[in-house]
Design an enzyme around this catalytic site. Structure first.
Site, PDB file in Angstrom:
ATOM      1  N   SER A 207      -7.336   7.668   4.673  1.00 26.13           N
ATOM      2  CA  SER A 207      -5.985   7.536   5.220  1.00 26.13           C
ATOM      3  C   SER A 207      -5.373   8.921   5.395  1.00 26.13           C
ATOM      4  O   SER A 207      -5.681   9.844   4.631  1.00 26.13           O
ATOM      5  CB  SER A 207      -5.108   6.704   4.288  1.00 26.13           C
ATOM      6  OG  SER A 207      -3.743   6.771   4.670  1.00 26.13           O
TER       7      SER A 207
ATOM      8  N   TYR B 218      -1.603   5.059  -4.099  1.00 24.26           N
ATOM      9  CA  TYR B 218      -2.453   4.875  -2.927  1.00 24.26           C
ATOM     10  C   TYR B 218      -2.837   6.228  -2.312  1.00 24.26           C
ATOM     11  O   TYR B 218      -4.015   6.494  -2.032  1.00 24.26           O
ATOM     12  CB  TYR B 218      -1.727   4.030  -1.886  1.00 24.26           C
ATOM     13  CG  TYR B 218      -2.471   3.888  -0.580  1.00 24.26           C
ATOM     14  CD1 TYR B 218      -3.574   3.042  -0.474  1.00 24.26           C
ATOM     15  CD2 TYR B 218      -2.084   4.608   0.557  1.00 24.26           C
ATOM     16  CE1 TYR B 218      -4.269   2.914   0.721  1.00 24.26           C
ATOM     17  CE2 TYR B 218      -2.775   4.491   1.755  1.00 24.26           C
ATOM     18  CZ  TYR B 218      -3.869   3.642   1.837  1.00 24.26           C
ATOM     19  OH  TYR B 218      -4.558   3.534   3.016  1.00 24.26           O
TER      20      TYR B 218
END
Length: 247
Positions: free
Chosen positions: A146, A159
């Protein structure tokens, strides 16, 4: 995309969203796909049954025994593997100042799915295909990371940190597995999936601040990712794929 006919791909988290887009492109190109999910067993079995030579394996990636079941089933069925796409991921939006919600338990689960399971799957299948007598020899791994692992942003701090760790794992595995296996990662921005469909505010921010003024589609990431996993002169790279959001 080069010929992938009769090649074996493991795509974790492949019953919806990005993983399903990868799997569908591969099946249409004649590859054998190992479909995987933690839930959605009926859907996974149905998808595999429609793809000649493919299989579905249910596995909870927080469970060491399930990961071993997954890798052992692949070796038993195909006598090795050609490619891995570590796509399965876990994310729950948590405000950065909500320290209580970012509990140690949440950190552990996030890290297990986003970092430890790719490590276990990749190292187990590398060992099986290159240090034992498997017919198929693993050639390349693609980790789905990501942009939050590259820049200070993301759905939550746990995350973002887990994706940053996945990026560094990508580089370390590239050095460790080379020259036998290439390891790269793609770090996408916002993608339209069932998970992000309800992220109304995030969608607004993305369409306002992204250079291309839109989010991406799973099929677009799958097309890019397959070219990357098959690129024979690239390893240890983290490619930000964010529509210019971070310019």
């Amino acid at each position: 995309m080069i010929d992938v006919k009769n090649k074996v791909f493991l795509v974790t988290g492949s019953t919806s969203g990005v993983g399903l887009a990868f799997a569908e492109k591969l099946v249409n190109a004649g590859a054998f796909v190992v479909f995987h999910s933690r839930k959605s067993q009926e859907l996974g079995a149905e998808l595999a049954s429609k793809a000649n030579g493919s299989i579905y394996i249910q596995a909870d990636l927080t469970n060491k025994g399930d990961i071993c079941k997954l890798t052992n089933a692949i070796i038993e069925k195909y006598d090795g593997i050609d490619y891995i796409i570590n796509n399965a991921s876990y994310s729950i939006p948590i405000q950065y100042l909500d320290f209580e919600a970012a509990s140690p338990e949440h950190w552990h689960e996030m890290y297990q799915i986003n970092v430890v399971s790719p490590w276990m799957i990749s190292t187990s299948l590398f060992d099986a295909t290159h240090n034992r007598s498997c017919k198929r020899k693993m050639k390349s791994i693609l980790n789905i990371s990501s942009h939050a692992g590259v820049f200070a942003k993301g759905a939550s701090i746990p995350y973002a940190v887990s994706k940053s760790a996945l990026n560094h794992l990508t580089k370390l595995l590239a050095k460790t597995f080379g020259p036998k296996v290439r390891v790269n990662a793609v770090a996408p921005g916002l993608i339209d999936t069932p998970l992000t469909k309800s992220w109304v505010e995030v969608q607004k921010i993305w369409k306002t601040n992204s250079t291309l003024q839109r989010s991406a589609q799973p099929e677009e990431l799958a097309s890019f990712g397959l070219n990357l996993i098959l690129e024979e002169n690239m390893t240890g790279q983290i490619i930000v794929w964010d529509g210019g959001f971070n310019l």
